[in-house]
Design a protein around this motif. Structure first.
Motif, PDB file in Angstrom:
ATOM      1  N   VAL A   1       5.811   7.272 -18.905  1.00 11.70           N
ATOM      2  CA  VAL A   1       7.671   6.504 -18.834  1.00 11.70           C
ATOM      3  C   VAL A   1       8.995   7.303 -19.331  1.00 11.70           C
TER       4      VAL A   1
ATOM      5  N   PHE B   1      11.518  -0.222 -17.892  1.00 10.41           N
ATOM      6  CA  PHE B   1      10.600   0.696 -17.966  1.00 10.41           C
ATOM      7  C   PHE B   1       9.851   0.764 -19.623  1.00 10.41           C
TER       8      PHE B   1
ATOM      9  N   THR C   1       9.992  10.056 -16.809  1.00 11.35           N
ATOM     10  CA  THR C   1      10.505   8.994 -15.208  1.00 11.35           C
ATOM     11  C   THR C   1      11.571   8.955 -15.190  1.00 11.35           C
ATOM     12  N   LEU C   2      11.443   8.124 -16.855  1.00 14.80           N
ATOM     13  CA  LEU C   2      13.221   7.857 -16.987  1.00 14.80           C
ATOM     14  C   LEU C   2      14.864   9.041 -17.202  1.00 14.80           C
TER      15      LEU C   2
ATOM     16  N   ILE D   1      18.835  -1.194 -16.093  1.00 15.92           N
ATOM     17  CA  ILE D   1      17.976  -0.549 -16.689  1.00 15.92           C
ATOM     18  C   ILE D   1      17.462  -1.228 -17.456  1.00 15.92           C
TER      19      ILE D   1
ATOM     20  N   VAL E   1       8.094   0.215 -14.908  1.00 18.63           N
ATOM     21  CA  VAL E   1       7.839   0.897 -14.533  1.00 18.63           C
ATOM     22  C   VAL E   1       7.170   1.999 -15.373  1.00 18.63           C
TER      23      VAL E   1
ATOM     24  N   THR F   1      14.851  -1.418 -21.381  1.00 20.79           N
ATOM     25  CA  THR F   1      13.427  -1.002 -22.286  1.00 20.79           C
ATOM     26  C   THR F   1      13.467  -1.923 -23.153  1.00 20.79           C
TER      27      THR F   1
END
Length: 433
Positions: free
Chosen positions: A74, A31, A77-78, A17, A56, A19
């Motif tokens: 977002v 994300f 959702t994370l 993941i 995302v 960011t």
């Protein structure tokens, strides 16, 4: 809208993941979080161009192709994705919070457990509403025990983080005068930290408690906890410890009712004694023998500007400038006052997030520093500067002013305490000490 279940299936194939578009790795999932000054939806296309498998997002106008996964929010959702991943992990998760010593305790617990187990521990201080989900999503299938640090500056935050990390075991290192503004005073701090106890009570989890700490005993009693493992300095605890030496490094003698053992660490500051005992207690709970526990403690090298003893060309410096609050500042001053050294200097920076308590708390630290018997006191920041007429010490409104002074008036052959809140960036002074 893309569901959490759909994203999780993609995550199992792309389990990295990101960011931040500056840290995109091929095949990761980006994300697009929002902040006060940025909207990462704007960079979703850039993330995909750099190699992200998916982005995302929560603004439809940026959904350029099938690699853009549109959701309602977002961040939510994370967090939901991390919570879903956590449910797939059948391992002990140790949730760790407290006003002081969180990161050091987390590192010590991990160092001990890693002597026997495949562990995961929160990287750095990724301990908030974004950092905790990122930490959970970084746990791989081969991990046997995870140690998750949880930070907070207001009530209900630990409660949220518990729903994400779902700890099976927990520890509050202590409660002190930290983030008073967000918590609404010290009683608010206690209430906020006790959210971990409330979660462990509701889920029948295990709790490690420092029996020497009256606040923690009160909070655990109020929570009605029943799976308690105690450590401290008195008989009757699962782990009983004695601080054998702390000048400058901590040496601890401890027993688990079977055998006495002694370990010398690379940590300075007697206030770390309780953090060391916590790590011993947790290691013992997970069936580790004294040799394994001591090896983990002895081999741990502090490297995060927390209780880190550093030799410069001119001085010995206690680097403790990652953060500060009245409780940790008091402990640091108490520590340097009893250490053996020819000459001692304290360079102290402002403490943030204290709200209406700020003037009084800074004055208390000024008073304590004046009474500590140190050879030189240097205070930096606007909060400390307000007391410049009170004591015989040096006051500077900014670190830059202090740096200019230190360049012209170097400190030599001193033991120096360098401590202040993160926003003071006191690490920039290290080159002049």
């Amino acid at each position: 809208m893309t569901t959490t279940e759909t994203i999780y299936k993609l995550y199992t194939k792309h389990p990295v993941i990101s960011t931040d578009t500056r840290n995109i790795t091929p095949g990761c999932i980006f994300f697009a979080l929002k902040g006060d000054l940025f909207n990462a939806n704007e960079f979703a296309h850039q993330a995909i161009e750099k190699g992200a498998a998916y982005a995302v997002i929560d603004e439809e106008k940026y959904a350029e192709n099938a690699q853009c996964l549109l959701v309602d929010d977002v961040l939510t959702t994370l967090q939901d994705l991390a919570s879903h991943h956590r449910k797939q992990l059948n391992i002990p998760v140790i949730g760790l919070t407290g006003s002081n010593g969180k990161t050091t305790s987390k590192e010590l617990v991990n160092a001990v457990l890693a002597e026997r187990y495949k562990t995961f521990a929160t990287f750095g201080n990724l301990n908030n509403h974004i950092g905790v989900p990122l930490s959970i999503l970084a746990i791989t299938a081969d991990v046997q025990i995870a140690v998750i640090e949880m930070g907070a500056n207001h009530q209900k935050e630990i409660e949220l983080l518990c729903t994400i990390a779902q700890p099976t075991h927990g520890i509050i290192t202590n409660v002190g005068m930290a983030h008073l503004d967000g918590f609404g005073g010290f009683e608010g701090v206690k209430k906020g930290k006790a959210e971990l106890y409330a979660y462990l009570k509701a889920t029948n989890g295990y709790t490690f408690i420092n029996r020497d700490n009256a606040y923690l005993l009160e909070m655990s009693a109020n929570a009605g906890l029943n799976k308690l493992i105690y450590y401290g300095t008195e008989n009757g605890n699962t782990i009983k410890g004695t601080l054998k030496s702390s000048d400058p490094f901590i040496e601890v003698t401890w027993t688990n009712h079977e055998a006495e053992s002694t370990v010398k660490t690379n940590l300075t500051g007697s206030y770390n004694f309780e953090n060391i005992l916590a790590a011993i207690c947790i290691g013992d709970f997970f069936d580790m023998n004294p040799d394994e526990i001591n090896a983990g403690l002895a081999n741990y090298q502090p490297k995060n500007n927390r209780s880190q003893l550093t030799k410069t060309e001119k001085n010995t410096v206690i680097c403790d400038f990652y953060n500060a609050n009245p409780s940790s500042m008091t402990a640091a001053l108490n520590n340097i006052s009893v250490l053996s050294a020819g000459k001692k200097t304290a360079i102290l920076g402002d403490m943030f997030e204290l709200g209406p308590e700020s003037p009084a708390q800074h004055q208390l630290i000024v008073n304590q520093a004046q009474e500590s018997g140190l050879d030189q006191l240097i205070f930096i920041g606007k909060y400390f500067y307000a007391f410049k007429e009170m004591v015989n010490a040096l006051f500077f409104e900014t670190p830059a002013e202090a740096a200019a002074y230190l360049q012209q008036n170097p400190i030599e052959d001193h033991l120096v305490l360098l401590k202040g809140s993160r926003g003071m960036k006191l690490e920039n002074l290290l080159q002049y000490i």
